[in-house]
Design an enzyme around this catalytic site. Structure first.
Site, PDB file in Angstrom:
ATOM      1  N   ARG A  51       6.454   2.177   5.085  1.00 61.97           N
ATOM      2  CA  ARG A  51       6.498   1.273   6.271  1.00 61.97           C
ATOM      3  C   ARG A  51       7.951   0.627   6.809  1.00 61.97           C
ATOM      4  O   ARG A  51       8.779   0.615   5.784  1.00 61.97           O
ATOM      5  CB  ARG A  51       5.821   0.025   5.734  1.00 61.97           C
ATOM      6  CG  ARG A  51       6.107  -1.176   6.609  1.00 61.97           C
ATOM      7  CD  ARG A  51       4.842  -2.149   6.528  1.00 61.97           C
ATOM      8  NE  ARG A  51       5.165  -3.332   7.517  1.00 61.97           N
ATOM      9  CZ  ARG A  51       4.658  -4.352   7.312  1.00 61.97           C
ATOM     10  NH1 ARG A  51       3.893  -4.494   6.530  1.00 61.97           N
ATOM     11  NH2 ARG A  51       4.824  -5.261   8.320  1.00 61.97           N
ATOM     12  N   ARG A 102       1.861  -0.132  11.868  1.00 58.65           N
ATOM     13  CA  ARG A 102       2.553  -0.081  10.420  1.00 58.65           C
ATOM     14  C   ARG A 102       1.574   0.858   9.531  1.00 58.65           C
ATOM     15  O   ARG A 102       0.319   1.081   9.995  1.00 58.65           O
ATOM     16  CB  ARG A 102       2.707  -1.361   9.801  1.00 58.65           C
ATOM     17  CG  ARG A 102       1.278  -2.203   9.534  1.00 58.65           C
ATOM     18  CD  ARG A 102       0.893  -2.954  10.550  1.00 58.65           C
ATOM     19  NE  ARG A 102       1.678  -3.693  11.382  1.00 58.65           N
ATOM     20  CZ  ARG A 102       2.049  -4.991  10.885  1.00 58.65           C
ATOM     21  NH1 ARG A 102       1.238  -5.531   9.851  1.00 58.65           N
ATOM     22  NH2 ARG A 102       2.921  -5.865  11.569  1.00 58.65           N
ATOM     23  N   ASP A 152      -0.152  -2.326   5.406  1.00 60.58           N
ATOM     24  CA  ASP A 152       0.087  -3.714   5.316  1.00 60.58           C
ATOM     25  C   ASP A 152      -0.737  -4.348   4.304  1.00 60.58           C
ATOM     26  O   ASP A 152      -1.879  -4.048   4.170  1.00 60.58           O
ATOM     27  CB  ASP A 152      -0.558  -4.256   6.911  1.00 60.58           C
ATOM     28  CG  ASP A 152       0.104  -5.699   7.117  1.00 60.58           C
ATOM     29  OD1 ASP A 152       1.059  -6.330   6.510  1.00 60.58           O
ATOM     30  OD2 ASP A 152      -0.498  -6.583   7.751  1.00 60.58           O
ATOM     31  N   ASP A 186      -1.619  -7.940   2.446  1.00 61.52           N
ATOM     32  CA  ASP A 186      -1.535  -9.235   2.694  1.00 61.52           C
ATOM     33  C   ASP A 186      -2.157  -9.943   1.437  1.00 61.52           C
ATOM     34  O   ASP A 186      -3.343  -9.720   1.050  1.00 61.52           O
ATOM     35  CB  ASP A 186      -2.018  -9.870   4.045  1.00 61.52           C
ATOM     36  CG  ASP A 186      -1.132  -9.584   5.229  1.00 61.52           C
ATOM     37  OD1 ASP A 186       0.106  -9.338   5.016  1.00 61.52           O
ATOM     38  OD2 ASP A 186      -1.916  -9.261   6.174  1.00 61.52           O
TER      39      ASP A 186
HETATM   40  N1  ROI Z   1      -5.345  -5.663  14.332  1.00 58.22           N
HETATM   41  C1  ROI Z   1      -6.153  -5.226  13.402  1.00 58.22           C
HETATM   42  N2  ROI Z   1      -7.412  -4.713  14.133  1.00 58.22           N
HETATM   43  N3  ROI Z   1      -5.923  -5.178  12.281  1.00 58.22           N
HETATM   44  C2  ROI Z   1      -4.757  -5.550  11.696  1.00 58.22           C
HETATM   45  O1  ROI Z   1      -4.577  -5.430  10.388  1.00 58.22           O
HETATM   46  C3  ROI Z   1      -3.808  -6.093  12.471  1.00 58.22           C
HETATM   47  N4  ROI Z   1      -2.577  -6.445  12.117  1.00 58.22           N
HETATM   48  C4  ROI Z   1      -1.680  -6.928  12.888  1.00 58.22           C
HETATM   49  C5  ROI Z   1      -2.010  -7.013  14.366  1.00 58.22           C
HETATM   50  C6  ROI Z   1      -0.760  -6.394  15.102  1.00 58.22           C
HETATM   51  C7  ROI Z   1      -1.860  -8.573  14.620  1.00 58.22           C
HETATM   52  N5  ROI Z   1      -3.388  -6.448  14.714  1.00 58.22           N
HETATM   53  C8  ROI Z   1      -4.067  -5.957  13.957  1.00 58.22           C
HETATM   54  O2  ROI Z   1      -0.450  -7.197  12.358  1.00 58.22           O
END
Ligand code: ROI
Length: 159
Positions: A83, A92, A95, A97
């Site tokens: 990343r 990315r 991610d 979280d």
């Molecule tokens: N959109 C989707 N569908 N899934 C994500 O994990 C995701 N993550 C983001 C943004 C760009 C807001 N859009 C996303 O960070």
């Protein structure tokens, strides 16, 4: 004593499904941490136009790590998966979280739990609902069922 934690996983670059599978095995190898359950994978368009579609999932972990130690470990894992933090909200490879950390409410500069946007995101709530009963009360007092009712299953593809 271990804490049940829920992690949101997302990727929209370089084989997203493979990124998630590899992240799940790396999570299971983290010190003092085990993966207890994983949702299905879901595909959806990015919330930002012009980006590739995302694959998302949620994992339940049991960890003895403290919240910031877990956050450090997750960020190291994101970096291991290539990343590059070029732009906020940019596409990315991986991610990770922290959505929920037991029933903790955390509001520190590096970490807010529950994740502040999770109740707005179908790609988080529906996989989470595979792992938690919908009558589960979130740490901020809301029922998962109420969050789901306010966030329709639109544009999500269960893979
Ligand atoms: N959109 C989707 N569908 N899934 C994500 O994990 C995701 N993550 C983001 C943004 C760009 C807001 N859009 C996303 O960070």
């Amino acid at each position: 004593m271990s804490t049940r934690v829920y992690i949101g996983l997302g990727s929209n670059l370089a084989d997203p499904d493979g990124q998630l599978r590899s992240a799940l095995s790396a999570l299971d190898q983290l010190a003092q941490t085990a993966v207890a359950a994983v949702s299905a994978f879901y595909a959806s368009d990015s919330l930002l136009p012009g980006q590739p579609r995302y694959t998302n999932a949620v994992a339940a972990l049991d960890t003895e790590l403290q919240p910031l130690a877990l956050l450090d470990a997750l960020q190291a894992l994101e970096n291991d998966h290539g990343r590059v933090r070029a732009e906020r909200w940019g596409p990315r490879t991986l991610d990770l979280d922290i959505l929920l950390f037991g029933d903790h409410l955390i509001d520190s500069p590096r970490l807010q739990v529950p994740h502040p946007q999770m109740h707005l995101r179908a790609f988080v709530l529906y996989p989470l609902a595979e792992l938690l009963p919908t009558e589960h009360c979130l740490p901020d007092g809301q029922l998962l069922a109420e969050r789901l009712a306010a966030c329709p299953f639109v544009g999500l593809e269960r893979l």
